[in-house]
Scaffold this active site. Structure first.
Site, PDB file in Angstrom:
ATOM      1  N   GLU A  59      -4.875  -2.685   4.314  1.00  0.00           N
ATOM      2  CA  GLU A  59      -3.854  -3.615   3.821  1.00  0.00           C
ATOM      3  C   GLU A  59      -2.846  -2.991   2.861  1.00  0.00           C
ATOM      4  O   GLU A  59      -1.870  -3.633   2.484  1.00  0.00           O
ATOM      5  CB  GLU A  59      -4.501  -4.870   3.222  1.00  0.00           C
ATOM      6  CG  GLU A  59      -5.314  -4.663   1.955  1.00  0.00           C
ATOM      7  CD  GLU A  59      -6.790  -4.424   2.254  1.00  0.00           C
ATOM      8  OE1 GLU A  59      -7.121  -4.001   3.380  1.00  0.00           O
ATOM      9  OE2 GLU A  59      -7.605  -4.648   1.330  1.00  0.00           O
ATOM     10  N   ASN A  60      -3.071  -1.749   2.454  1.00  0.00           N
ATOM     11  CA  ASN A  60      -2.023  -1.089   1.671  1.00  0.00           C
ATOM     12  C   ASN A  60      -0.855  -0.656   2.552  1.00  0.00           C
ATOM     13  O   ASN A  60       0.156  -0.182   2.046  1.00  0.00           O
ATOM     14  CB  ASN A  60      -2.591   0.103   0.886  1.00  0.00           C
ATOM     15  CG  ASN A  60      -3.290   1.113   1.770  1.00  0.00           C
ATOM     16  OD1 ASN A  60      -3.996   0.759   2.701  1.00  0.00           O
ATOM     17  ND2 ASN A  60      -3.073   2.380   1.490  1.00  0.00           N
TER      18      ASN A  60
END
Lengths: 232, 218
Positions: B46-47
Site C-alpha cells: 500500500e505504499n
C-alpha cells in the site's frame, strides 16, 4: 518566468515559523525531505504541527525534530518504529492524531484537487469516527473527512526542473506527489535539478504549477529502515 | 498445532490464480512464500506498488524500493508504482481481491482490533482501517490465544476497533474458522493433532460446530 530555484534548504524554509502546519512527504524513511528536515532541526522554531505518514526513527527524519521538541502535534497513520515518539505520545507531551493511511493520502489529494472534503468508509464504527459526520451512500456508511490545510508542504523528488516539474523514483514516490499538490507553499528538494526542456512532459508526475520552490539537495543518506535480502 | 509457517501455508491455499492480494505485516507476509505452483498473483503494497517481488540479493538493495513493512524488496516484470492516494483508491474501489492481515482480537461478528492497546501500545492503524473497510475478502492470520492463554476470538472485542463486521475467515495455530452471517465462529478445519475440544476451550466467542470437523491438509 518566476524563479523558483533557491540555493539550499535553509533558504527554502526561511519563512517557516513557530506554530505553522507542515506536510512532510515520505513513507518510513523512504522519500523523506532529508535536507529540509535537517534545516528545520537547525532552526530555532517549535510548536509545529506535522502531517506525515510516519515520524521517522529516533535519530533520523522527523525523529530529530521530536527529540528537539519542535513538534506540538503529529498527524500520522503509523508510528511503530519510534520509541521517543511513543514515549512522548503515552506521556501526553506530544499531541497525536492517528488517522488511517488512505484517509491521510486522500485528505492531501482533496486539498490539491480543490475539494473541501471526502467521504471514506475507513474508520466507520471505530474511535476515528468520533465527532465526524457520517453519511450513508447506497447502503454503506462513510465518514466525512476534511481536506488538509497546510502552510507548507516539504517533498522530495528524484528529478526536477527549474519550472518545478517533478519526477519521483520507485516507492520513494509514496505521499510526495499528493502532498506537493496540497501545500499553500510547496518546497521540493530533488536529487537532480535540471533545466527546463530536459524532462519529457509525458513522464512528469507533479506539474510545476504545484511547486513554489525547488533546490538540489545534497548529502542524501537515504537510510534503509529494514534491510532484508535473500541468499544468492 | 501450527507454527507461524503452518498458518501461512494454510492461508496460501485460499489464494486463487489471478488475485491481487494485500499482505499485512507479520505472518501474512510469509504467505507469499507458499503460493502453490501454477498460481500467479500480484501483491499490492500500500505504499505504492503492484507486483512486489522477493527480497533483493545482498548488495542489490535499493533504499527507494521498500514494501509497506519498510523492508527492501524488488519489482517484477509487469510491476507498477504509484502514489499513496492512488494506492488507497484501488483499495477502496475493491480492485484488490484479498486482504490478509494480523489481529489482536476478532469478534464473532467479524469485528477486528489490531492497532492500539490503550495506555500501553500505540503503533497506529497504518493502512489497516482502509483495507478492512473496503476489502471484499479479509482473512485474518492470528494466534488463537494470547501469551496469558486468553482467547482472542471473542463475543465482542475489548480493544479499540480497526473495523466492524469485515473479517470473513480466520486461520490460527489451532483452526480455520469463518464468520457466520448470523454471528459466530463456524469451525471449518482443525490443525493437525488438535481436537475440537481444544478449540472449544480456546474460543471465548460463540463457536459453531456442524458435523465432523476435518483436519486441515497442508
Amino acid at each position: 518566468m518566476i524563479n523558483k530555484v533557491v540555493a539550499n534548504a535553509d533558504e527554502a524554509i526561511q519563512d517557516i515559523t513557530s506554530g505553522m502546519t507542515l506536510m512532510l512527504g515520505g513513507f518510513g524513511l523512504c522519500g523523506i525531505p532529508e535536507n529540509c528536515i535537517n534545516a528545520l532541526v537547525n532552526k530555532n522554531i517549535d510548536q509545529l504541527t506535522c502531517i506525515s505518514n510516519n515520524a521517522g526513527i529516533d535519530d533520523f527524519g522527523i525523529g530529530l525534530m521530536l527529540k528537539k521538541r519542535q513538534v506540538k502535534k503529529m498527524i500520522s497513520s503509523y508510528v511503530g518504529e519510534n520509541a521517543e515518539f511513543e514515549r512522548q505520545l503515552l506521556s501526553g507531551e506530544l499531541e497525536v492524531e492517528l488517522i488511517p493511511q488512505g484517509t491521510l493520502a486522500t485528505r492531501c489529494m482533496a486539498a490539491g484537487y480543490g475539494m473541501p472534503a471526502i467521504f471514506t468508509p475507513a474508520g466507520v464504527g471505530t474511535e476515528v469516527a468520533d465527532g465526524k459526520e457520517t453519511r450513508n451512500f447506497n447502503g454503506k456508511d462513510y465518514l466525512m473527512e476534511m481536506a488538509f490545510d497546510a502552510d507548507f508542504a516539504l517533498v522530495k523528488a528524484w528529478k526536477g526542473d527549474t519550472a518545478g516539474n517533478l519526477i519521483f523514483r520507485s516507492t520513494a514516490r509514496n505521499f510526495n506527489p499528493v502532498m506537493a499538490m496540497a501545500g499553500k507553499i510547496t518546497i521540493a528538494e530533488v536529487e537532480h535539478l535540471v533545466e527546463i526542456g530536459d524532462l519529457d512532459p509525458d513522464q512528469i508526475h507533479t506539474p510545476g504549477i504545484y511547486v513554489h520552490r525547488i533546490f538540489e539537495g545534497k548529502d542524501y543518506e537515504k537510510r534503509i529502515e529494514q534491510l532484508t535480502v535473500r541468499e544468492r | 498445532m501450527l507454527d507461524k509457517t503452518g498458518i501461512a501455508k494454510r492461508i496460501a491455499k485460499e489464494i486463487k490464480d489471478g488475485y491481487y492480494v494485500n499482505l499485512g505485516i507479520g505472518i501474512p507476509t510469509l504467505v507469499a512464500n507458499y503460493i502453490p505452483k501454477g498460481i500467479n498473483i500480484v501483491l499490492q503494497s500500500e505504499n505504492g506498488l503492484l507486483g512486489m517481488g522477493p527480497f533483493p540479493f545482498e548488495g542489490e538493495e535499493d533504499s527507494d524500493l521498500i514494501n509497506a513493512g519498510k523492508q527492501t524488496i524488488t519489482t517484477l516484470p509487469g510491476s507498477s508504482i504509484f502514489d499513496s492516494a492512488l494506492s488507497f483508491g484501488m483499495i477502496r474501489s475493491q480492485k484488490v481481491d484479498l486482504t490478509i492481515l494480523g489481529a489482536m482480537e476478532v469478534s464473532e461478528y467479524g469485528d477486528i482490533a489490531n492497532w492500539k492497546i490503550p495506555g500501553k501500545m500505540v503503533k497506529g492503524m497504518g493502512g489497516a482501517m482502509d483495507l478492512v473497510a473496503s476489502a471484499k475478502n479479509i482473512i485474518v492470520a492470528m494466534q488463537h490465544v494470547n501469551k496469558a492463554g486468553e482467547s482472542k476470538l471473542l463475543a465482542e472485542c475489548t480493544l479499540p476497533l480497526t473495523g466492524v463486521k469485515c473479517v470473513k475467515k480466520i486461520v490460527t495455530e489451532l483452526a480455520v474458522l469463518e464468520i457466520a452471517n448470523e454471528g459466530g465462529f463456524r469451525l471449518l478445519e482443525r490443525a493437525p493433532g488438535v481436537s475440537v475440544e481444544e478449540i472449544r476451550t480456546a474460543t471465548l466467542g460463540k463457536l459453531i460446530i456442524e458435523g465432523e470437523i476435518p483436519e486441515m491438509q497442508l
